[in-house]
Design an enzyme around this catalytic site. Structure first.
Site, mmCIF file in Angstrom:
data_model
loop_
_atom_site.group_PDB
_atom_site.id
_atom_site.type_symbol
_atom_site.label_atom_id
_atom_site.label_comp_id
_atom_site.label_asym_id
_atom_site.label_seq_id
_atom_site.Cartn_x
_atom_site.Cartn_y
_atom_site.Cartn_z
ATOM 1 C CD GLU A 1 -3.280 -5.860 4.166
ATOM 2 O OE1 GLU A 1 -4.111 -5.006 4.555
ATOM 3 O OE2 GLU A 1 -2.058 -5.697 4.230
ATOM 4 C CD GLU B 1 -2.801 -1.117 2.502
ATOM 5 O OE1 GLU B 1 -2.624 -0.242 3.372
ATOM 6 O OE2 GLU B 1 -3.683 -1.972 2.603
HETATM 7 O O1 IFM Z 1 -3.280 -3.189 9.435
HETATM 8 C C1 IFM Z 1 -3.368 -2.666 8.146
HETATM 9 C C2 IFM Z 1 -2.260 -3.214 7.266
HETATM 10 O O2 IFM Z 1 -1.001 -2.979 7.812
HETATM 11 C C3 IFM Z 1 -2.307 -2.580 5.898
HETATM 12 N N1 IFM Z 1 -3.635 -2.683 5.336
HETATM 13 C C4 IFM Z 1 -4.757 -2.321 6.153
HETATM 14 C C5 IFM Z 1 -4.683 -2.998 7.495
HETATM 15 C C6 IFM Z 1 -5.890 -2.607 8.370
HETATM 16 O O3 IFM Z 1 -5.901 -1.246 8.595
#
Ligand code: IFM
Length: 447
Positions: free
Chosen positions: A356, A168
């Protein structure tokens, strides 16, 4: 639920995700150097209740136990990140053998348990020594990062096939170098554009390095994304939504896809000119084997005269009377489908994975049980939207839950719990939540 794991076909990768700083702890052990997050979270007033990742889930010492729980749940794919300053304490220069040994043990344990390791090279924990030299705002970061990637692939590439370059980039450059709410706490557009451009260059360069070193590597990178809907059908709100979409969804994937920065749709991006050098446009592009999307919610956007530069504002979910998670994010399953469709339009990438997805809800531990129905329902609905995208022709090939265990949620500290496995941060006791047992049942080969 009218679908099963088999609806996704036999080669679909089901897994869980974590990140080094959020779980490892052992922040200053065995030669590890400090990262920007060590410094930031140990600075007063930066995180919820001053919490930090010094111990966190203590994965550094408990990885074997945690991986045995993973194996017991039948989880066959594990995405985790490497701590740059555990491997190269100063960011550049001497390699820390004990750091390499730790990740060797993690990888070997995964493989012994029949768990495929998926490595993220960078999940936000830049070595503090590099930040002292400007961190992501310094163009030299491309050389520092290239060296780190080479060290990692040369040590682990023989056993690890799946690599992701960045986690990200919009979040660590936006929150860390523009808003100042994440490490290293810098602010302002000048910092942001420098950090973002260097991250975009590293994203492609990292991919090129892994490919040159691993002919059979499976190489990708990940993006945060949210579907953006206008508050009203008015032209102004539609235009505002389009500008926010550029910033939140298109900024990093388009240069990677060879399209350059989407300057035409957001004039503000002309400020990249301050940092772009001749020949960079080609360097920003790389044909990743896959891209990973990380989708949690959607945003509703209205035009706003009070927000200079972007002239748009996000209408918070709590002002809209919709269901939200503990993060204040709207529960909106369709966003997953919309984002898979959107990102599948970039033809340079063969596959898309959901690297994710998950939700924080308050959990109640009672008699050793956590009945987290909301998390289970959230995941079921999101997975259903993944299937919908697949049935619409998107080549989506994997889904990873965020997260395996509860962990340190950055500036939010330990309050939001995203795990399939509960962690008592006082005793380090692990308890598998009902959602973890449900996910296990769903993905099991014999289900
Ligand atoms: O915890 C984070 C992760 O590190 C990156 N993506 C979003 C998750 C939830 O906020």
């Amino acid at each position: 639920m009218n679908f099963t794991k088999d609806s996704f076909g036999p080669n679909f990768s089901w897994g869980v995700s974590t990140a080094a700083y959020q779980i490892e702890g052992a922040w200053n052990e065995d030669g590890k150097g400090p990262s920007v997050w060590d410094v930031f979270s140990n600075t007063k007033g930066k995180t919820h209740k001053g919490q930090n990742g010094n111990i966190s889930c203590d994965f550094y010492h408990r990885y074997e136990h945690d991986l045995s729980i993973m194996q017991g749940l039948g989880i066959r794919n594990y995405r985790f990140s490497l701590s740059w300053s555990r491997i190269i304490p100063n960011g550049i220069g001497e390699v820390n053998t004990k750091g390499i040994d730790f990740y060797n043990r993690v990888i070997d344990t995964c493989l012994n348990y029949g768990i495929e390791p998926w490595i993220t090279l960078y999940h936000w924990d830049l070595p503090h020594e590099l930040e002292k030299k400007g961190g992501w705002t310094n163009r030299e970061v491309i050389d520092w990062f290239a060296n780190f990637v080479q060290v990692c692939v040369s040590h682990f590439g023989g056993r690890v096939k799946h690599w992701m370059v960045l986690n990200e980039p919009l979040v660590f450059t936006g929150a860390g170098y523009f808003l100042g709410i994440h490490a290293p706490g810098k602010k302002g557009l000048k910092n942001f554009f420098a950090a973002a451009h260097h991250a975009a260059l590293c994203q492609a360069e990292g991919g090129r390095i892994v490919r040159s070193m691993l002919s059979d590597g499976h190489i990708g990178t990940t993006f945060s994304c949210s579907s953006i809907h206008p508050f009203s059908p008015s032209k102004n709100d539609e235009m505002a939504a389009k500008r926010v979409d550029v910033l939140l969804n298109r900024l990093f994937v388009e240069p990677l896809a060879g399209l350059g920065y989407p300057v035409h749709d957001l004039k503000l991006l002309q400020r990249f000119e301050e940092v772009v050098k001749d020949g960079d446009e080609q360097k920003l592009a790389f044909d990743m084997d896959f891209i990973g999307i990380q989708n949690y919610t959607r945003e509703i956007v209205a035009s706003s005269r009070l927000t200079p530069l972007i002239w748009a504002k996000v209408i918070e979910a709590n002002k809209r009377k919709v269901e939200t998670t503990e993060m204040g994010w709207e529960v909106y399953p369709e966003s997953m489908y919309e984002m898979l469709l959107k990102f599948s339009k970039y033809k340079n990438f063969k596959e898309i994975l959901v690297t994710e997805n998950g939700a924080a809800f308050p959990d109640i531990l009672e008699n050793g049980v956590i009945r987290d129905v909301k998390r289970k329902d959230f995941l079921t609905q999101k997975i259903q939207q993944v299937l919908r995208a697949k049935q619409s022709g998107v080549n989506v090939t994997g889904y990873f839950v965020w997260s395996f265990t509860d962990n340190f949620e950055w500036a939010e500290g330990y309050r939001p719990r995203f795990g399939l496995v509960h962690v008592d941060f006082e005793t380090q006791q692990r308890t598998i939540k009902d959602s973890g047992r449900w996910f296990s049942g769903f993905i099991r080969d014999d289900s």
